[in-house]
Scaffold this motif. Structure first.
Motif, mmCIF file in Angstrom:
data_model
loop_
_atom_site.group_PDB
_atom_site.id
_atom_site.type_symbol
_atom_site.label_atom_id
_atom_site.label_comp_id
_atom_site.label_asym_id
_atom_site.label_seq_id
_atom_site.Cartn_x
_atom_site.Cartn_y
_atom_site.Cartn_z
ATOM 1 N N PHE A 58 0.837 -1.210 0.000
ATOM 2 C CA PHE A 58 0.000 0.000 0.000
ATOM 3 C C PHE A 58 0.867 1.253 0.000
ATOM 4 N N GLN A 59 1.945 1.232 0.782
ATOM 5 C CA GLN A 59 2.802 2.420 0.845
ATOM 6 C C GLN A 59 3.397 2.730 -0.525
ATOM 7 N N ARG A 60 3.782 1.683 -1.260
ATOM 8 C CA ARG A 60 4.360 1.944 -2.586
ATOM 9 C C ARG A 60 3.312 2.483 -3.550
ATOM 10 N N ALA A 61 2.125 1.885 -3.507
ATOM 11 C CA ALA A 61 1.059 2.363 -4.393
ATOM 12 C C ALA A 61 0.720 3.817 -4.062
ATOM 13 N N LEU A 62 0.660 4.135 -2.770
ATOM 14 C CA LEU A 62 0.305 5.500 -2.355
ATOM 15 C C LEU A 62 1.390 6.500 -2.749
ATOM 16 N N ALA A 63 2.647 6.065 -2.681
ATOM 17 C CA ALA A 63 3.735 6.962 -3.102
ATOM 18 C C ALA A 63 3.640 7.214 -4.605
ATOM 19 N N ASP A 64 3.345 6.150 -5.368
ATOM 20 C CA ASP A 64 3.266 6.291 -6.829
ATOM 21 C C ASP A 64 2.105 7.192 -7.253
ATOM 22 N N GLU A 65 1.012 7.195 -6.479
ATOM 23 C CA GLU A 65 -0.151 7.996 -6.900
ATOM 24 C C GLU A 65 -0.115 9.421 -6.353
ATOM 25 N N ARG A 66 0.891 9.715 -5.570
ATOM 26 C CA ARG A 66 0.947 11.030 -4.935
ATOM 27 C C ARG A 66 0.863 12.211 -5.913
ATOM 28 N N PRO A 67 1.568 12.161 -7.064
ATOM 29 C CA PRO A 67 1.469 13.308 -7.990
ATOM 30 C C PRO A 67 0.022 13.610 -8.392
ATOM 31 N N PHE A 68 -0.790 12.569 -8.578
ATOM 32 C CA PHE A 68 -2.194 12.779 -8.957
ATOM 33 C C PHE A 68 -2.977 13.403 -7.801
ATOM 34 N N VAL A 69 -2.669 12.927 -6.596
ATOM 35 C CA VAL A 69 -3.362 13.423 -5.409
ATOM 36 C C VAL A 69 -3.058 14.897 -5.200
ATOM 37 N N ASP A 70 -1.777 15.232 -5.343
ATOM 38 C CA ASP A 70 -1.368 16.629 -5.155
ATOM 39 C C ASP A 70 -1.984 17.510 -6.234
ATOM 40 N N GLN A 71 -1.962 17.007 -7.452
ATOM 41 C CA GLN A 71 -2.507 17.787 -8.572
ATOM 42 C C GLN A 71 -3.990 18.082 -8.363
ATOM 43 N N MET A 72 -4.702 17.144 -7.763
ATOM 44 C CA MET A 72 -6.142 17.339 -7.548
ATOM 45 C C MET A 72 -6.446 18.062 -6.250
ATOM 46 N N GLY A 73 -5.399 18.374 -5.488
ATOM 47 C CA GLY A 73 -5.605 19.101 -4.236
ATOM 48 C C GLY A 73 -6.304 18.269 -3.177
ATOM 49 N N LEU A 74 -6.113 16.942 -3.220
ATOM 50 C CA LEU A 74 -6.745 16.075 -2.222
ATOM 51 C C LEU A 74 -5.885 16.036 -0.959
ATOM 52 N N THR A 75 -6.485 15.570 0.142
ATOM 53 C CA THR A 75 -5.725 15.554 1.399
ATOM 54 C C THR A 75 -5.013 14.219 1.608
ATOM 55 N N ARG A 76 -3.745 14.298 2.085
ATOM 56 C CA ARG A 76 -2.990 13.083 2.416
ATOM 57 C C ARG A 76 -2.718 13.028 3.925
ATOM 58 N N GLU A 77 -3.378 13.923 4.671
ATOM 59 C CA GLU A 77 -3.067 14.032 6.104
ATOM 60 C C GLU A 77 -3.276 12.711 6.849
ATOM 61 N N PHE A 78 -4.311 11.973 6.463
ATOM 62 C CA PHE A 78 -4.609 10.726 7.186
ATOM 63 C C PHE A 78 -3.465 9.731 7.075
ATOM 64 N N LEU A 79 -2.610 9.885 6.053
ATOM 65 C CA LEU A 79 -1.519 8.929 5.870
ATOM 66 C C LEU A 79 -0.436 9.092 6.936
ATOM 67 N N ALA A 80 -0.385 10.255 7.531
ATOM 68 C CA ALA A 80 0.624 10.490 8.577
ATOM 69 C C ALA A 80 0.403 9.560 9.767
ATOM 70 N N ALA A 81 -0.863 9.155 9.971
ATOM 71 C CA ALA A 81 -1.190 8.306 11.120
ATOM 72 C C ALA A 81 -0.886 6.844 10.853
ATOM 73 N N ALA A 82 -0.638 6.500 9.571
ATOM 74 C CA ALA A 82 -0.460 5.074 9.237
ATOM 75 C C ALA A 82 0.931 4.583 9.590
#
Ligand SMILES: N[C@@H](CCC(=O)N[C@@H](CS)C(=O)NCC(=O)O)C(=O)O
Length: 227
Positions: A203-227
């Motif tokens: 999951f961590q690798r998939a989430l790292a790979d999709e990060r550019p899309f998440v940032d581009q869409m202005g979505l929040t990644r804050e919940f990942l800090a707790a993982a």
């Protein structure tokens, strides 16, 4: 090499990506965004009979539907398997996969995605707060309560990651990207389970790979800090 067509942050595309990562199957990615008019390639109707993502191409073999793709990858590279040998466990994995797509995605994640992303950004219509409130107050409690009641360990079924975890948690990643949270006081097992699965290497690798899309869409990644 395999090709996966889709968007890395889509619930169903992520299922196939995580399965490939888990099995160390090399793949290349072709971005297709069906909700953006004109984005899919000209031959998209041939590749995806429903028009939906993901679609897999393996040489001259083309396959749509995330579950079909994950099962294909499981047969292509059997270890580690995402479907248990035990028939009841295997059946329960398929149940949770169906529940993820037919209930969580259909009644919670997809309508929230439509209201928060598609309506204001693509359809240019305002978000309907009443739809969101209805989902949060009336639809999701039964679903979250049910899941909370089913969790007994790190994984939903058996003692290793299966398609059940991949499908269920993939939905909750998008749910949280949209800015919605899991009330850990009300659903403690669910909240803890999600953190545990999200922290796994695949999951961590998939989430790292999709990060550019998440940032581009202005979505929040804050919940990942707790993982
Ligand atoms: N049963 C399908 C569902 C696929 C699906 O709903 N994909 C969404 C993205 S997660 C999609 O393509 N949405 C675009 C649209 O609705 O036009 C599967 O498991 O692959």
């Amino acid at each position: 090499m395999l090709t996966i067509h889709g968007v890395p942050l889509s619930v169903h595309t992520r299922k196939t990506i995580i399965t490939a990562i888990l099995k160390k199957i090399d793949y290349r990615f072709e971005v297709v965004i069906p909700v953006i008019p004109g984005n899919p390639p000209a031959n998209w109707g041939t590749l995806s009979p429903t028009g939906l993502i993901p679609v897999l191409q393996d040489g001259d073999f083309t396959l749509a539907d995330s579950t079909a793709i994950c099962v294909y990858l499981d047969r292509k590279q059997p270890a580690p398997s995402i479907l248990p040998d035990d028939i009841r466990e295997s059946a329960r994995v398929l149940w949770f996969d169906a529940y993820a797509g037919g209930t969580i995605y259909r009644h919670v994640v997809h309508p929230l995605f439509v209201q928060t992303i598609v309506a204001p950004n693509i359809r240019n219509v305002p978000t309907d707060r009443a739809v969101i409130d209805d989902i949060v107050n009336n639809v999701q409690p039964k679903i979250f309560g049910y899941l909370d009641s089913q969790i007994t360990g790190k994984y939903l079924v058996g003692d290793r990651m299966t398609l059940a975890d991949i499908a269920i948690v993939s939905n909750f990643i998008v749910y949280q990207y949209l800015g919605f949270g899991i009330d850990a006081g009300r659903y403690p097992k669910l909240a803890n389970y999600l953190r545990g699965i999200i922290a796994t290497e695949a999951f961590q690798r998939a989430l790292a790979d999709e990060r550019p899309f998440v940032d581009q869409m202005g979505l929040t990644r804050e919940f990942l800090a707790a993982a």
